[in-house]
Design an enzyme around this catalytic site. Structure first.
Site, mmCIF file in Angstrom:
data_model
loop_
_atom_site.group_PDB
_atom_site.id
_atom_site.type_symbol
_atom_site.label_atom_id
_atom_site.label_comp_id
_atom_site.label_asym_id
_atom_site.label_seq_id
_atom_site.Cartn_x
_atom_site.Cartn_y
_atom_site.Cartn_z
ATOM 1 N N ALA A 108 0.869 -1.182 0.000
ATOM 2 C CA ALA A 108 0.000 0.000 0.000
ATOM 3 C C ALA A 108 0.897 1.219 0.000
ATOM 4 C CB ALA A 108 -0.863 0.022 1.272
ATOM 5 N N TYR A 169 -5.325 8.424 3.141
ATOM 6 C CA TYR A 169 -4.859 7.075 3.453
ATOM 7 C C TYR A 169 -5.894 6.333 4.311
ATOM 8 C CZ TYR A 169 -2.256 3.540 6.133
ATOM 9 O OH TYR A 169 -1.865 2.385 6.739
ATOM 10 N N ASN A 199 -0.037 1.289 16.081
ATOM 11 C CA ASN A 199 1.330 1.766 15.767
ATOM 12 C C ASN A 199 2.335 0.623 15.914
ATOM 13 O OD1 ASN A 199 -0.111 4.356 16.286
ATOM 14 N ND2 ASN A 199 1.930 5.167 15.892
ATOM 15 N N LYS A 208 11.623 2.678 6.350
ATOM 16 C CA LYS A 208 10.474 3.580 6.245
ATOM 17 C C LYS A 208 10.870 5.020 6.587
ATOM 18 C CE LYS A 208 6.431 2.222 7.574
ATOM 19 N NZ LYS A 208 5.321 1.746 8.409
HETATM 20 N N1 LIG Z 1 3.459 -0.094 10.287
HETATM 21 C C1 LIG Z 1 2.348 0.378 10.833
HETATM 22 O O1 LIG Z 1 2.371 0.923 11.952
HETATM 23 C C2 LIG Z 1 1.032 0.238 10.123
HETATM 24 C C3 LIG Z 1 -0.120 0.706 10.770
HETATM 25 C C4 LIG Z 1 -1.341 0.575 10.130
HETATM 26 C C5 LIG Z 1 -1.434 -0.027 8.890
HETATM 27 N N2 LIG Z 1 -0.300 -0.449 8.264
HETATM 28 C C6 LIG Z 1 -0.438 -1.057 6.931
HETATM 29 O O2 LIG Z 1 0.269 -2.286 6.927
HETATM 30 C C7 LIG Z 1 0.814 -2.531 5.635
HETATM 31 C C8 LIG Z 1 2.300 -2.759 5.745
HETATM 32 O O3 LIG Z 1 2.876 -1.606 6.325
HETATM 33 P P1 LIG Z 1 4.408 -1.448 6.580
HETATM 34 O O4 LIG Z 1 4.572 -0.719 7.846
HETATM 35 O O5 LIG Z 1 5.064 -2.760 6.404
HETATM 36 O O6 LIG Z 1 4.777 -0.438 5.416
HETATM 37 P P2 LIG Z 1 5.909 -0.501 4.316
HETATM 38 O O7 LIG Z 1 5.806 0.785 3.570
HETATM 39 O O8 LIG Z 1 7.205 -0.871 4.918
HETATM 40 O O9 LIG Z 1 5.428 -1.700 3.399
HETATM 41 C C9 LIG Z 1 4.609 -1.539 2.287
HETATM 42 C C10 LIG Z 1 5.271 -2.253 1.116
HETATM 43 O O10 LIG Z 1 4.415 -2.110 -0.006
HETATM 44 C C11 LIG Z 1 5.220 -1.818 -1.133
HETATM 45 N N3 LIG Z 1 4.400 -1.085 -2.076
HETATM 46 C C12 LIG Z 1 3.946 0.195 -1.961
HETATM 47 N N4 LIG Z 1 3.235 0.526 -3.035
HETATM 48 C C13 LIG Z 1 3.227 -0.569 -3.846
HETATM 49 C C14 LIG Z 1 2.677 -0.828 -5.121
HETATM 50 N N5 LIG Z 1 1.972 0.102 -5.770
HETATM 51 N N6 LIG Z 1 2.883 -2.041 -5.687
HETATM 52 C C15 LIG Z 1 3.608 -2.992 -5.038
HETATM 53 N N7 LIG Z 1 4.171 -2.789 -3.834
HETATM 54 C C16 LIG Z 1 3.973 -1.584 -3.246
HETATM 55 C C17 LIG Z 1 6.370 -0.985 -0.617
HETATM 56 O O11 LIG Z 1 7.492 -1.052 -1.477
HETATM 57 C C18 LIG Z 1 6.628 -1.633 0.728
HETATM 58 O O12 LIG Z 1 7.584 -2.660 0.614
HETATM 59 C C19 LIG Z 1 0.445 -1.331 4.770
HETATM 60 O O13 LIG Z 1 -0.706 -1.661 4.051
HETATM 61 C C20 LIG Z 1 0.145 -0.255 5.791
HETATM 62 O O14 LIG Z 1 -0.762 0.687 5.293
HETATM 63 C C21 LIG Z 1 0.927 -0.343 8.855
#
Ligand SMILES: NC(=O)c1ccc[n+]([C@@H]2O[C@H](COP(=O)([O-])OP(=O)(O)OC[C@H]3O[C@@H](n4cnc5c(N)ncnc54)[C@H](O)[C@@H]3O)[C@@H](O)[C@H]2O)c1
Length: 354
Positions: A108, A169, A199, A208
């Protein structure tokens, strides 16, 4: 060499992922790469396929990179990797040669401060229809990442069914939840579960950069000999911080839900940013006086606390790791990264070429 997975040999239920084909979108990112290594470590006969666009030089108007996937998160990964954009149907067609048993959809635009609505909706929403169709074709369980950002400033405890997103978002994630709910009603035999992460912090979040947790950002600030810098009133800004291992637990348990739905993934215990700084200082044996500055953000979540009763009842989710325990487990990795990839030096580099 990263070795924090040495202890991560947990089976959270009786599911056997050996001989199963598992798709992890966003597998080069923080949560996705941790999932990939979890399966590799615990189910050596599983077939793990990562689909991620990885990072390019493209940046949003806020200066942040458009995607955070990084090959260094995957050093040691032995499964299959496909580089592609989830918003591009041609790229997604590269997945048609597989028959997946499980899809963990993490990809995402995860940056909450991106305001290009077209790009966010295209990436986060449109792709979801296509991924759900892949899940349906393959009869795969679809476990996808939703977010606490769906709640905006709703009062604590945040409970499923009471959302009010305050940025594109959060809106995109709530829309995914609504799509999932409809899809699951229309396809009652499918497993479709959304996980609203609060979080999350822990190993492999480093790339990130500015959007990584305050645990690593403050950790490196303190290690560089500086006082922790926090927003004024940080002892009153409370968040539900959850360690990555508990997030993995939620994903595994979501594969056998009592019923489809969207579930909060937090500890249920709100803690302050000041607590993070204090715990880090205790771990490092430092005693800097915190420096405070004005919070420049509108729409800043001041208090989050996941109501996890539905996750406990329907997923058997049982968060295990307190903020003290999580930070303590994370300290060796925070130190290792400080030695090799200090976050403060990279944040100063404009094009974030690291
Ligand atoms: N980390 C948190 O605290 C948190 C909280 C709430 C929700 N989330 C959700 O959890 C999921 C994972 O989050 P994360 O913290 O690992 O984030 P992250 O940004 O590290 O991981 C997201 C991954 O998706 C890939 N990506 C982005 N756009 C893309 C696309 N168009 N096509 C293919 N790949 C794509 C990125 O390269 C990245 O590797 C996400 O959907 C995020 O919205 C995370």
């Amino acid at each position: 060499m990263i070795n924090f997975f040495e202890d991560n040999t947990m089976n959270y239920n009786n599911l056997d992922f050996n001989n199963k084909t598992i798709l992890i979108t966003g597998g080069a990112g923080f949560i996705g790469s941790n999932l990939a290594f979890y399966f590799q470590k615990n189910f050596s006969n599983s077939r793990i396929v990562i689909f991620d666009c990885f990072r390019s030089d493209s940046v949003f108007s806020n200066g942040n990179l458009q995607s955070f996937g990084h090959y260094k998160n995957l050093i040691g990964f032995k499964g299959e990797i496909i580089c592609g954009n989830i918003a591009n149907l041609n790229n997604l067609s590269l997945l048609s040669k597989y028959k997946f048993d499980y899809i963990f959809h993490q990809a995402a635009i995860s940056d909450t401060r991106v305001y290009d609505q077209t790009l966010i909706m295209e990436t986060n929403i449109n792709s979801f229809y296509n991924l759900l169709n892949i899940a349906k074709k393959d009869n795969a369980a679809m476990i996808y990442a939703s977010s606490a950002a769906t709640y905006g400033s709703m009062p604590s405890p945040q409970t499923e069914g009471h959302e009010s997103p305050e940025n594109p978002y959060g809106f995109s994630k709530l829309t995914m939840d609504q799509i999932a709910s409809k899809y699951s009603r229309e396809n009652p035999k499918m497993i479709v579960v959304g996980l609203r992460y609060f979080n999350v912090y822990g190993p492999r979040e480093y790339f990130k950069a500015k959007t990584a947790s305050m645990v690593i950002q403050l950790g490196h600030q303190i290690l560089s000999g500086k006082a922790p810098r926090l927003f004024k009133g940080s002892d009153n800004i409370l968040r539900d911080f959850i360690y990555i291992d508990d997030v993995i637990q939620a994903n595994i348990k979501a594969c056998v839900p009592k019923k489809n739905g969207v579930y909060n993934v937090g500890t249920g215990v709100p803690r302050s940013f000041q607590d993070i700084a204090d715990i880090l200082q205790k771990e490092f044996g430092t005693n800097f006086k915190t420096k405070y500055f004005l919070n420049p953000y509108d729409g800043y979540q001041m208090h989050t606390q996941a109501d996890i009763s539905s996750s406990i009842n329907n997923l058997d989710f049982q968060p295990q790791i307190s903020l003290e325990k999580g930070i303590s487990a994370y300290i060796p990795e925070i130190k290792r990264l400080y030695g090799s990839e200090n976050i403060w030096s990279i944040l100063k580099i404009k094009n974030q070429n690291y």
